[in-house]
Scaffold this motif. Structure first.
Motif, PDB file in Angstrom:
ATOM      1  N   TYR A   1     -22.889  10.724  -1.236  1.00 44.54           N
ATOM      2  CA  TYR A   1     -22.797   9.432  -0.569  1.00 44.54           C
ATOM      3  C   TYR A   1     -21.338   9.179  -0.239  1.00 44.54           C
ATOM      4  O   TYR A   1     -20.480   9.130  -1.134  1.00 44.54           O
ATOM      5  CB  TYR A   1     -23.323   8.305  -1.458  1.00 44.54           C
ATOM      6  CG  TYR A   1     -23.176   6.939  -0.827  1.00 44.54           C
ATOM      7  CD1 TYR A   1     -24.045   6.513   0.174  1.00 44.54           C
ATOM      8  CD2 TYR A   1     -22.152   6.081  -1.221  1.00 44.54           C
ATOM      9  CE1 TYR A   1     -23.906   5.267   0.770  1.00 44.54           C
ATOM     10  CE2 TYR A   1     -22.012   4.823  -0.627  1.00 44.54           C
ATOM     11  CZ  TYR A   1     -22.886   4.434   0.361  1.00 44.54           C
ATOM     12  OH  TYR A   1     -22.751   3.192   0.953  1.00 44.54           O
ATOM     13  N   GLU A   2     -21.022   9.068   1.047  1.00 41.11           N
ATOM     14  CA  GLU A   2     -19.666   8.814   1.502  1.00 41.11           C
ATOM     15  C   GLU A   2     -19.703   7.687   2.525  1.00 41.11           C
ATOM     16  O   GLU A   2     -20.248   7.843   3.619  1.00 41.11           O
ATOM     17  CB  GLU A   2     -19.042  10.073   2.110  1.00 41.11           C
ATOM     18  CG  GLU A   2     -18.898  11.225   1.115  1.00 41.11           C
ATOM     19  CD  GLU A   2     -18.163  12.414   1.696  1.00 41.11           C
ATOM     20  OE1 GLU A   2     -16.997  12.240   2.097  1.00 41.11           O
ATOM     21  OE2 GLU A   2     -18.757  13.498   1.767  1.00 41.11           O
ATOM     22  N   ASN A   3     -19.143   6.568   2.157  1.00 44.23           N
ATOM     23  CA  ASN A   3     -19.158   5.399   3.029  1.00 44.23           C
ATOM     24  C   ASN A   3     -17.913   4.564   2.746  1.00 44.23           C
ATOM     25  O   ASN A   3     -17.741   4.055   1.637  1.00 44.23           O
ATOM     26  CB  ASN A   3     -20.420   4.568   2.789  1.00 44.23           C
ATOM     27  CG  ASN A   3     -20.687   3.597   3.925  1.00 44.23           C
ATOM     28  OD1 ASN A   3     -19.813   3.306   4.734  1.00 44.23           O
ATOM     29  ND2 ASN A   3     -21.904   3.086   3.997  1.00 44.23           N
TER      30      ASN A   3
ATOM     31  N   PRO B   1     -14.470   3.557   1.517  1.00 44.97           N
ATOM     32  CA  PRO B   1     -13.551   4.089   0.499  1.00 44.97           C
ATOM     33  C   PRO B   1     -14.250   4.831  -0.641  1.00 44.97           C
ATOM     34  O   PRO B   1     -13.582   5.421  -1.493  1.00 44.97           O
ATOM     35  CB  PRO B   1     -12.871   2.836  -0.040  1.00 44.97           C
ATOM     36  CG  PRO B   1     -13.912   1.772   0.098  1.00 44.97           C
ATOM     37  CD  PRO B   1     -14.648   2.093   1.367  1.00 44.97           C
ATOM     38  N   LEU B   2     -15.593   4.809  -0.677  1.00 42.28           N
ATOM     39  CA  LEU B   2     -16.331   5.335  -1.825  1.00 42.28           C
ATOM     40  C   LEU B   2     -16.976   6.688  -1.531  1.00 42.28           C
ATOM     41  O   LEU B   2     -17.554   6.898  -0.465  1.00 42.28           O
ATOM     42  CB  LEU B   2     -17.421   4.342  -2.241  1.00 42.28           C
ATOM     43  CG  LEU B   2     -18.317   4.748  -3.419  1.00 42.28           C
ATOM     44  CD1 LEU B   2     -17.499   4.869  -4.698  1.00 42.28           C
ATOM     45  CD2 LEU B   2     -19.453   3.739  -3.585  1.00 42.28           C
ATOM     46  N   MET B   3     -16.873   7.608  -2.497  1.00 45.57           N
ATOM     47  CA  MET B   3     -17.569   8.889  -2.454  1.00 45.57           C
ATOM     48  C   MET B   3     -18.234   9.134  -3.794  1.00 45.57           C
ATOM     49  O   MET B   3     -17.606   8.998  -4.850  1.00 45.57           O
ATOM     50  CB  MET B   3     -16.592  10.030  -2.146  1.00 45.57           C
ATOM     51  CG  MET B   3     -17.250  11.421  -2.017  1.00 45.57           C
ATOM     52  SD  MET B   3     -17.587  12.264  -3.588  1.00 45.57           S
ATOM     53  CE  MET B   3     -15.931  12.615  -4.155  1.00 45.57           C
ATOM     54  N   LEU B   4     -19.509   9.487  -3.768  1.00 43.84           N
ATOM     55  CA  LEU B   4     -20.257   9.838  -4.971  1.00 43.84           C
ATOM     56  C   LEU B   4     -21.056  11.100  -4.704  1.00 43.84           C
ATOM     57  O   LEU B   4     -21.588  11.287  -3.603  1.00 43.84           O
ATOM     58  CB  LEU B   4     -21.204   8.713  -5.389  1.00 43.84           C
ATOM     59  CG  LEU B   4     -20.586   7.396  -5.855  1.00 43.84           C
ATOM     60  CD1 LEU B   4     -21.666   6.346  -6.039  1.00 43.84           C
ATOM     61  CD2 LEU B   4     -19.810   7.589  -7.152  1.00 43.84           C
ATOM     62  N   GLY B   5     -21.172  11.956  -5.700  1.00 40.04           N
ATOM     63  CA  GLY B   5     -21.955  13.169  -5.547  1.00 40.04           C
ATOM     64  C   GLY B   5     -22.539  13.629  -6.867  1.00 40.04           C
ATOM     65  O   GLY B   5     -21.914  13.473  -7.925  1.00 40.04           O
ATOM     66  N   LEU B   6     -23.740  14.175  -6.810  1.00 41.72           N
ATOM     67  CA  LEU B   6     -24.411  14.700  -8.001  1.00 41.72           C
ATOM     68  C   LEU B   6     -25.088  16.007  -7.627  1.00 41.72           C
ATOM     69  O   LEU B   6     -25.784  16.088  -6.608  1.00 41.72           O
ATOM     70  CB  LEU B   6     -25.456  13.709  -8.516  1.00 41.72           C
ATOM     71  CG  LEU B   6     -26.287  14.159  -9.720  1.00 41.72           C
ATOM     72  CD1 LEU B   6     -25.397  14.332 -10.950  1.00 41.72           C
ATOM     73  CD2 LEU B   6     -27.413  13.153  -9.997  1.00 41.72           C
ATOM     74  N   GLY B   7     -24.868  17.055  -8.444  1.00 46.34           N
ATOM     75  CA  GLY B   7     -25.437  18.355  -8.131  1.00 46.34           C
ATOM     76  C   GLY B   7     -25.942  19.085  -9.362  1.00 46.34           C
ATOM     77  O   GLY B   7     -25.522  18.814 -10.492  1.00 46.34           O
TER      78      GLY B   7
END
Length: 357
Positions: free
Chosen positions: A201-203, A205-211
């Motif tokens: 999720y990149e929107n 100022p925020l970036m989140l990632g799970l793998g």
């Protein structure tokens, strides 16, 4: 008459082929050279000065409009060295892999997303690339996060891969990849395969990632467990500041039951015009709770942009190993890596020039 025939022959010989009207070829890449002082802190290999090619590479890629919003895409990426110090294809048993040592694939994209076949970064690896301020330098986070079987690990660019990436939906996207015949795991059995998936999720100022990634080592040896890893990545920008963090939990490393390790790290950067000040810290916990098998890595650096394409880089990195650990501070995409001994504390200083084309 003879002149007319010659003119027609020349026009036919130099006429553009049929595909030229609907396809294109782009050339890009990066020259990334540095002068380094690397001290491995072991008796066999002390401090040395050298030149490293880091992740210098060249990319040929293109696309063809197939109509109806569908495109054919392809790419050939090649890593190269200057003086034998560049990256080899570590996934392929550290052997050179010709002109396809980097991300090399063919595929289709459209409104449904993108499908590729070939060789590409694992979606789990890409999470760490989004959070690392020292990618392809000394202090690269992969020095601690890429823990797995020899020649494999959890920051891979798998061969024999089929991958699908969704279109971005308000900043949310995902990738799932399957890879077969994973060379570098077991030279006698091509049945070892694996798969990986990651959501991003990149929107603003925020970036989140799970793998999540799994390597089916039991296909080669019934006595081995399947090694796997969870990885969580995050980033946030506030004005000229950017902060990143990464956490991962690896289980049954190298197929050994309960050989588990947690790794986490934090990074920060501050932009001042053409200057980026940056620092990061990573911590590898003990392996399966066995005392004195962890390590901590520190890195500080400055990037100075001379133009949009050229920058100078300065970095210092150090790894503090426990008595039973031998993590480096120089691996990842850096190139030169003299390693260290168990309990060693490798340190390094690097000055480099990066030009993107």
């Amino acid at each position: 008459m003879q002149k007319k025939l010659i003119a027609l022959a020349l026009a036919s010989a130099f006429a553009a082929p049929a595909f030229a009207a609907t396809s294109n070829v782009d050339i890009s890449g990066q020259m990334n050279l540095s002068v380094d002082y690397l001290d491995s802190d072991n008796a066999a290999n002390g401090g040395n000065v050298g030149v490293s090619s880091n992740a210098s590479n060249i990319i040929f890629k293109g696309s063809e409009d197939l109509g109806g919003g569908l495109n054919a895409i392809w790419q050939i990426q090649t890593y190269f060295s200057a003086g034998g110090t560049g990256n080899s294809d570590t996934f392929n048993g550290s052997a050179q892999d010709g002109v396809g040592s980097g991300n090399t694939f063919v595929g289709l994209n459209g409104g449904f997303g993108t499908v590729i076949v070939g060789k590409n970064e694992s979606p789990v690896k890409m999470l760490s690339r989004k959070t690392d301020f020292f990618g392809n330098q000394i202090g690269d986070s992969r020095n601690l996060t890429s823990v797995g079987t020899a020649g494999l690990g959890f920051d891979t660019r798998p061969n024999n891969q089929v991958a699908y990436t969704t279109p971005s939906m308000s900043g949310l996207s995902g990738t799932v990849a399957y890879f077969s015949a994973m060379s570098g795991v077991d030279a006698t059995d091509a049945a070892v395969d694996g798969w990986a998936a990651a959501g991003n999720y990149e929107n603003g100022p925020l970036m989140l990632g799970l793998g999540y990634e799994k390597h089916n080592l039991s296909n080669a040896n019934a006595l081995l467990n399947d090694e796997k890893v969870w990885r969580l990545a995050a980033g946030y920008a506030i004005g000229n500041f950017k902060f990143t963090g990464l956490y991962q939990k690896a289980n049954d490393i190298a197929g050994v039951n309960s050989a588990d390790r947690k790794v986490w790290g934090l990074g920060a950067g501050y932009n001042m015009g053409n200057i980026l000040l940056k620092a990061q810290y990573y911590d590898a916990g003990d392996l399966n709770s066995v005392s004195n098998t962890g390590a901590q890595m520190y890195a500080v650096g400055v990037d100075y942009s001379l133009s949009k394409r050229t920058k100078l880089q300065f970095a210092y990195a150090a790894t503090d190993n426990d008595s039973g650990a031998a993590f480096s501070a120089f691996g990842g995409g850096h190139g030169d890596n003299p390693g260290t001994s168990a309990g060693g504390n490798p340190t390094g200083f690097s000055m480099g020039v990066v030009h993107s084309f």
